[in-house]
Design an enzyme around this catalytic site. Structure first.
Site, mmCIF file in Angstrom:
data_model
loop_
_atom_site.group_PDB
_atom_site.id
_atom_site.type_symbol
_atom_site.label_atom_id
_atom_site.label_comp_id
_atom_site.label_asym_id
_atom_site.label_seq_id
_atom_site.Cartn_x
_atom_site.Cartn_y
_atom_site.Cartn_z
ATOM 1 N N TRP A 33 1.267 -0.933 0.086
ATOM 2 C CA TRP A 33 0.154 0.037 0.398
ATOM 3 C C TRP A 33 0.768 1.081 0.044
ATOM 4 C CZ3 TRP A 33 -4.412 -1.229 3.901
ATOM 5 C CH2 TRP A 33 -5.043 -2.655 3.690
ATOM 6 N N HIS B 58 12.594 -2.499 -0.730
ATOM 7 C CA HIS B 58 11.922 -2.110 -1.657
ATOM 8 C C HIS B 58 12.374 -0.932 -1.968
ATOM 9 C CE1 HIS B 58 9.083 0.090 -4.179
ATOM 10 N NE2 HIS B 58 8.263 -1.295 -3.996
ATOM 11 N N GLU C 226 11.995 1.924 -3.295
ATOM 12 C CA GLU C 226 11.778 3.788 -2.861
ATOM 13 C C GLU C 226 12.590 3.612 -1.680
ATOM 14 O OE1 GLU C 226 7.774 3.059 -2.763
ATOM 15 O OE2 GLU C 226 7.745 3.349 -5.565
ATOM 16 N N GLY D 3 1.586 -2.435 -6.174
ATOM 17 C CA GLY D 3 1.889 -1.738 -5.698
ATOM 18 C C GLY D 3 0.134 -0.928 -5.620
ATOM 19 N N GLY D 4 -0.158 -0.252 -7.174
ATOM 20 C CA GLY D 4 -0.903 1.281 -7.476
ATOM 21 C C GLY D 4 -2.374 0.591 -7.018
HETATM 22 C C1 PEP Z 1 5.510 -2.195 -5.923
HETATM 23 O O1 PEP Z 1 4.854 -0.579 -4.892
HETATM 24 O O2 PEP Z 1 6.531 -2.787 -5.395
HETATM 25 C C2 PEP Z 1 5.039 -1.765 -6.966
HETATM 26 C C3 PEP Z 1 5.531 -2.628 -7.896
HETATM 27 O O3 PEP Z 1 3.711 -0.662 -7.376
HETATM 28 P P1 PEP Z 1 3.640 -0.802 -8.582
HETATM 29 O O4 PEP Z 1 2.276 -2.104 -8.936
HETATM 30 O O5 PEP Z 1 2.247 0.438 -9.074
HETATM 31 O O6 PEP Z 1 4.419 -0.485 -9.871
#
Ligand code: PEP
Length: 252
Positions: free
Chosen positions: A10, A96, A98, A235-236
């Site tokens: 999330w 991750h 980020e 993620g999204g």
């Molecule tokens: C993630 O947060 O690990 C991710 C893969 O994000 P998204 O699916 O938004 O690309």
């Protein structure tokens, strides 16, 4: 036989009240759908207790998105693995992109967290993946090898059952760009071979490797059809039941 493992990260979304309501709607939808993959959601730290109220004793695992590299002490703003365990959270996402990109985490610092989590018998989803620049300069394998060798340094073979790898090409995260199933498969195959050389054939064959990077209802089937893709870190699309449920039921 590797059971598919689909997880929702999330990120910094869903305040406690939103998270509680969302978890409840997700659980209702999951129960009706007959989804039988391994499922996990990772809310922000402060949202975890509200989500646990709903998902405790349900088939959906509640995980953390990060944790400290120490159990306790003068580490202002950090969250100890012991606090997570005290809540009943036994799974943590580590490394991750980020966290690496914005908060200076490195393969070495992530390794410390992995070893600490394993010392408490926690399950870890360890994220690895290359930037676009690294891919375009032909460094994909070099980057993945270092992330695996350093990130998993001193991990005991018997603890590898607690490790899931999430291959997340940084350029595909939150960008709407997905690796083609073929590109993802070749990275996953490389990861499995590397884990075999670091540990053993048996460990590599049983290792769950998730793909992450703009996974959606319309691409999950093609990705999951590949031999070495065993799940997804989403993620999204994990922030709405309408988007996440079809991913959880990709095999229906
Ligand atoms: C993630 O947060 O690990 C991710 C893969 O994000 P998204 O699916 O938004 O690309």
């Amino acid at each position: 036989m590797r059971k598919p493992y689909i997880a929702g990260n999330w990120k910094m979304n869903m305040a406690p009240s939103e998270g509680r309501a969302f978890a409840s709607a997700l659980l209702d939808a999951v129960k009706e759908s007959g989804a039988d993959v391994k499922m996990m959601v990772a809310p922000p730290f402060v949202t975890i207790p509200a989500v646990l109220e709903v998902l405790k004793d349900s088939p959906i695992i509640v995980a953390a998105q990060n944790m400290a590299d120490h159990d306790k002490g003068a580490y202002t703003g950090e969250v100890s693995p012991l606090f997570l365990l005290d809540l009943g959270v036994n799974t943590v996402i580590l490394g991750h992109s980020e966290r690496r990109q914005y908060y200076g985490e490195t393969n070495e610092s992530i390794n410390r967290k992995i070893l600490l989590a394993l010392s408490h018998s926690m399950d870890v989803v360890y994220c690895i993946g290359e930037t676009l620049e690294e891919r375009e300069s032909g460094k994909l394998e070099e980057v993945l090898s270092a992330q695996l060798e350093v990130g998993l340094k001193d991990v005991k073979s018997e603890d590898m059952k607690h490790i899931t790898i999430a291959y997340e090409p940084v350029w595909a995260i939150g960008t709407g760009k997905t690796a083609t199933p073929e590109d993802a498969e070749s990275a996953h195959e490389f990861i499995r071979k590397t884990v075999q050389s670091l540990f053993s054939k048996d460990i590599a064959e049983n290792l769950i490797i998730q793909y992450g990077g703009s996974v959606k209802a319309n691409n999950v089937k093609a990705l999951m059809a590949k031999e070495n893709i065993d799940g997804a870190l989403v993620g999204g699309a994990s922030l709405s039941v309408a988007d996440f449920l079809p991913i959880l039921t990709f095999d229906k």
